[in-house]
Design a protein around this motif. Sequence first.
Motif, PDB file in Angstrom:
ATOM      1  N   VAL A   1      36.303  36.199  34.816  1.00 27.01           N
ATOM      2  CA  VAL A   1      37.643  36.731  35.092  1.00 27.01           C
ATOM      3  C   VAL A   1      38.166  36.222  36.428  1.00 27.01           C
ATOM      4  N   MET A   2      37.351  36.285  37.467  1.00 28.57           N
ATOM      5  CA  MET A   2      37.838  35.916  38.800  1.00 28.57           C
ATOM      6  C   MET A   2      38.112  34.422  38.916  1.00 28.57           C
TER       7      MET A   2
ATOM      8  N   VAL B   1      41.556  34.139  37.737  1.00 27.24           N
ATOM      9  CA  VAL B   1      42.446  34.697  38.765  1.00 27.24           C
ATOM     10  C   VAL B   1      42.631  33.689  39.898  1.00 27.24           C
TER      11      VAL B   1
ATOM     12  N   ALA C   1      45.201  39.351  38.281  1.00 29.25           N
ATOM     13  CA  ALA C   1      44.203  40.291  37.754  1.00 29.25           C
ATOM     14  C   ALA C   1      44.841  41.237  36.741  1.00 29.25           C
TER      15      ALA C   1
ATOM     16  N   SER D   1      41.885  43.854  41.273  1.00 23.63           N
ATOM     17  CA  SER D   1      40.745  42.940  41.107  1.00 23.63           C
ATOM     18  C   SER D   1      39.493  43.717  40.730  1.00 23.63           C
TER      19      SER D   1
ATOM     20  N   GLY E   1      39.752  44.750  37.181  1.00 23.94           N
ATOM     21  CA  GLY E   1      39.536  43.578  36.333  1.00 23.94           C
ATOM     22  C   GLY E   1      38.053  43.262  36.184  1.00 23.94           C
TER      23      GLY E   1
END
Length: 280
Positions: free
Chosen positions: A128-129, A132, A182, A267, A270
């Motif tokens: 995920v990050m 982002v 996010a 964040s 997320g």
Amino acid sequence: MLHGFWTLTNRELKKWYKAPVILLLSLIQPIFWIILFGKSMNLGKIFTSTSISIPGVDIPKAVIDQIGTEILKATFGTSNYFSFLAAGMLSFIVLFTSMQSGMSIVWDRRLGFLDRLLTTPIPRGSIVMSKVMSSVIRSLVQASIVLAVATLMGMTFASNISVISFLLAYAALFLMSLGLSALFIMLAIRATSWESQMAIMNLLNLPLLFTSNAFYPISEMPSWLKPVAEVNPLTYSNEAIRSLLLGIPSNLAIDFGYLVAFAVILSAIGMILSWKYLSQ
């Protein structure tokens, strides 16, 4: 963990800068926005280039221009409305670029890449990050293009501006892009249909833009709209950027406090959702 994070981030960026058409369109888009919006909505011309003819009354144009300038200063904090709008366009282009972040995870799921990725030891949070972070980098590049074009078109800066001012302005954009990216990835984390993700983007983009202070100060909004503007992250990003670049007074502690909380909370959510919902 960091190696996997950077590998995935670089993969996302390669899809952007190694596709000439996509790269060209993404670089041209912010230029069109600043040219079309910046000049077509230039209220400064209305207030300072209008002549009034009243029979029997001779008002020198210099007086009318002075009155117009004072009205602009009292309303927008600066006599240059194009600069006011251009500073708002930085957050605007970051918003639109960040919204695209969710589409990437939808396509990865549809094409089966996400399933293969989940069989590797790369942490779910890194997946995920990385999306982002790639979105944040693209947003800042496009915001830099808008700022450069706006400067060439006549954007003026505060007389006491410094390198620190620019760095802090970019920090505000970074925090807003982090939180927005996010948010839109969270909305897409279980989606398999790009149509539904597009519908969400179309539902949220213009309301987020027009309920912020991108075009007008909050003080000029109707009373029912002010509370909405005061929780909109674009409002705090715009205020911080205008304060740092144009010298329009604002409480930077509140602006950055809100943006940091917005970025950190979204964040963290997320990351938690990625562990809960990303599955094969």
